[in-house]
Design a protein around this motif. Structure first.
Motif, mmCIF file in Angstrom:
data_model
loop_
_atom_site.group_PDB
_atom_site.id
_atom_site.type_symbol
_atom_site.label_atom_id
_atom_site.label_comp_id
_atom_site.label_asym_id
_atom_site.label_seq_id
_atom_site.Cartn_x
_atom_site.Cartn_y
_atom_site.Cartn_z
ATOM 1 N N HIS A 172 -20.954 -19.224 56.912
ATOM 2 C CA HIS A 172 -21.967 -20.543 57.296
ATOM 3 C C HIS A 172 -20.839 -21.266 57.964
ATOM 4 O O HIS A 172 -20.034 -20.933 58.183
ATOM 5 C CB HIS A 172 -22.778 -21.158 55.884
ATOM 6 C CG HIS A 172 -21.747 -21.671 55.021
ATOM 7 N ND1 HIS A 172 -22.173 -21.413 54.032
ATOM 8 C CD2 HIS A 172 -20.632 -21.848 54.794
ATOM 9 C CE1 HIS A 172 -21.401 -22.279 53.078
ATOM 10 N NE2 HIS A 172 -20.231 -21.614 53.442
ATOM 11 N N SER A 174 -20.809 -23.793 57.440
ATOM 12 C CA SER A 174 -20.449 -25.461 56.191
ATOM 13 C C SER A 174 -18.892 -25.963 55.839
ATOM 14 O O SER A 174 -18.739 -26.991 55.850
ATOM 15 C CB SER A 174 -21.198 -25.019 54.865
ATOM 16 O OG SER A 174 -22.638 -24.984 54.865
ATOM 17 N N ARG A 200 -22.122 -12.272 57.928
ATOM 18 C CA ARG A 200 -22.232 -11.759 57.137
ATOM 19 C C ARG A 200 -22.674 -10.054 56.305
ATOM 20 O O ARG A 200 -23.245 -9.286 57.834
ATOM 21 C CB ARG A 200 -23.119 -12.745 56.400
ATOM 22 C CG ARG A 200 -23.446 -13.410 55.864
ATOM 23 C CD ARG A 200 -24.637 -14.683 55.201
ATOM 24 N NE ARG A 200 -24.541 -15.836 54.769
ATOM 25 C CZ ARG A 200 -25.698 -17.086 54.600
ATOM 26 N NH1 ARG A 200 -26.701 -16.974 53.708
ATOM 27 N NH2 ARG A 200 -25.374 -17.568 55.107
ATOM 28 N N GLN A 214 -25.655 -20.695 63.262
ATOM 29 C CA GLN A 214 -26.140 -21.303 62.703
ATOM 30 C C GLN A 214 -25.690 -23.067 62.616
ATOM 31 O O GLN A 214 -25.359 -23.119 64.033
ATOM 32 C CB GLN A 214 -25.721 -21.540 61.617
ATOM 33 C CG GLN A 214 -26.136 -20.324 60.162
ATOM 34 C CD GLN A 214 -25.615 -20.834 59.127
ATOM 35 O OE1 GLN A 214 -24.344 -21.475 58.795
ATOM 36 N NE2 GLN A 214 -26.694 -20.372 57.772
ATOM 37 N N GLU A 216 -24.719 -26.797 62.010
ATOM 38 C CA GLU A 216 -24.339 -27.460 60.755
ATOM 39 C C GLU A 216 -24.493 -29.160 61.150
ATOM 40 O O GLU A 216 -24.604 -29.493 62.173
ATOM 41 C CB GLU A 216 -23.324 -27.408 60.352
ATOM 42 C CG GLU A 216 -22.776 -27.627 58.768
ATOM 43 C CD GLU A 216 -23.288 -26.496 57.661
ATOM 44 O OE1 GLU A 216 -23.555 -25.771 57.980
ATOM 45 O OE2 GLU A 216 -22.976 -27.442 56.388
HETATM 46 N N1 DAH Z 1 -24.786 -22.796 54.290
HETATM 47 C C1 DAH Z 1 -25.757 -22.767 54.196
HETATM 48 C C2 DAH Z 1 -26.570 -21.514 54.289
HETATM 49 O O1 DAH Z 1 -25.406 -21.530 55.270
HETATM 50 C C3 DAH Z 1 -27.490 -23.427 54.972
HETATM 51 C C4 DAH Z 1 -26.745 -25.610 53.961
HETATM 52 C C5 DAH Z 1 -28.018 -25.425 53.076
HETATM 53 C C6 DAH Z 1 -26.447 -26.126 54.781
HETATM 54 C C7 DAH Z 1 -27.964 -26.822 52.484
HETATM 55 C C8 DAH Z 1 -26.519 -27.504 54.557
HETATM 56 C C9 DAH Z 1 -26.546 -27.710 53.667
HETATM 57 O O2 DAH Z 1 -25.497 -28.334 55.013
HETATM 58 O O3 DAH Z 1 -27.030 -28.805 53.221
HETATM 59 O O4 DAH Z 1 -26.935 -20.774 53.521
#
Ligand code: DAH
Length: 344
Positions: A172, A174, A200, A214, A216
């Motif tokens: 992700h 993140s 993934r 994605q 972020e």
């Molecule tokens: N990283 C999560 C995923 O890939 C998605 C996500 C959810 C990112 C909540 C965030 C968050 O920054 O606050 O499933």
């Protein structure tokens, strides 16, 4: 026949010959034949020795005259042949400017790039800056410092491609939160977005891909509240899906946010009434978000009594699929121009 008569005959013959000559090779051959060292005129010149002395000058003069004239025929023929060659070349290279031109197809941005740029524009308008992170990431940043220690069961939600025990293809975007926190501890507030590829171990089908995209977002400041997050989400939803959209937050779970929410947007197809797009519910889930977990702030060296933050993560493909009614995620990766050109 006396010599002079013969010479006149040669002259007339040469005139005709040079007049007819068509190629430059032929022309050179004929020149040699008449004017060369072993040419016709030279033979006559050597015949001169048999003449009585008083006739020699006259005859020499006559040969010279004829030589000059034949040279003139040669030059004329040369000019004519060169001109013809130029004309031929010109006619071969002629361009008909009245013919219709060939259409040059201009390329355009891929739909995923378009969606990313659209989101970037909205976020930049809200004061965010765009940041990038590596696709090969440390386990430490992808999981551990996001409150997902090695044994954490929530790791199962993101089946991963590991390169070594400590290195993987990021699952992700993140981990860019962690990188940004570490880099900016003395440069608050933080307000960034990070679009990019993630990986993934999924089996590819209509809605899954082993590689997807994605975006972020992360905000960290002295004051950052859930209502700030909600306002941001509403703005994004309306800019992306239309000014009439409503949003709804449902409680959820992510290790790196507390509380965590799933964000639904009222269906842009049926305006929330219920249709096949929203499976009759009137709502479409578009992303995950929440308040940055204190554990994440603390792990990066931030005092969670002083700082707060919120974050969100959205799938670019999901937004593109919803917005443009795409029925197979794989269409976004196969580079079929018939598909791509629809989004020019
Ligand atoms: N990283 C999560 C995923 O890939 C998605 C996500 C959810 C990112 C909540 C965030 C968050 O920054 O606050 O499933």
């Amino acid at each position: 026949m006396n010599l002079e008569k013969k010479l006149i005959e040669v002259l007339n013959q040469a005139k005709e010959v040079f007049h007819k000559v068509e190629s430059s090779q032929d022309l050179q051959d004929k020149k040699a034949e008449y004017l060369g060292k072993k040419g016709v005129l030279s033979t006559y010149l050597s015949d001169m020795k048999d003449l009585p002395v008083e006739e020699k000058p006259k005859f020499g003069q006559a040969i010279n005259d004829i030589k000059n004239q034949i040279n003139g025929f040669f030059e004329d023929a040369k000019t004519r042949i060169e001109k013809a060659a130029v004309m031929k070349k010109l006619s071969l290279e002629a361009i008909d400017v009245t013919l219709p031109g060939k259409e040059i197809r201009l390329g355009s941005k891929h739909l995923l790039s378009q969606v990313i740029e659209e989101l970037e524009d909205i976020f930049v308008g809200l004061g965010y800056t765009v940041k990038e992170g590596p696709e090969v990431e440390l386990d430490l940043y992808n999981f551990e410092m996001l409150n997902l220690p090695k044994s954490h069961p929530a790791r199962d939600m993101q089946d991963s491609f590991y390169i070594t025990e400590e290195l993987l293809l990021r699952t992700h975007t993140s981990p860019v939160q962690v990188r940004t926190l570490l880099e900016n501890i003395d440069k608050l507030p933080i307000k960034i977005i990070c679009p990019g590829k993630v990986y993934r171990r999924d089996d590819d089908d209509l809605t899954h891909s082993h590689q997807f995209t994605q975006i972020e977002a992360l905000v960290v400041d002295h004051h950052a509240s859930l209502s700030d997050l909600k306002g941001t989400l509403l703005t994004i939803a309306r800019k992306m899906f239309g000014e009439d959209r409503q949003i709804r937050l449902r409680p959820s779970y992510f290790p790196f946010t507390e509380p965590s929410v799933e964000v639904d947007v009222s269906c842009h197809k049926c305006n929330g009434v219920g249709c096949s797009m929203c499976k009759g519910s009137g709502w479409i889930e578009i992303l995950g978000a929440g308040m940055v977990n204190n554990a994440v702030l603390e792990a990066a060296g931030y005092d969670s009594n002083v700082y707060q933050g919120y974050a969100l993560g959205a799938g670019i493909e999901r937004i593109a699929i919803l917005k443009y009614g795409i029925d197979d995620i794989r269409a976004l990766y196969t580079n079929d121009l018939r598909f791509n050109r629809q989004f020019k």
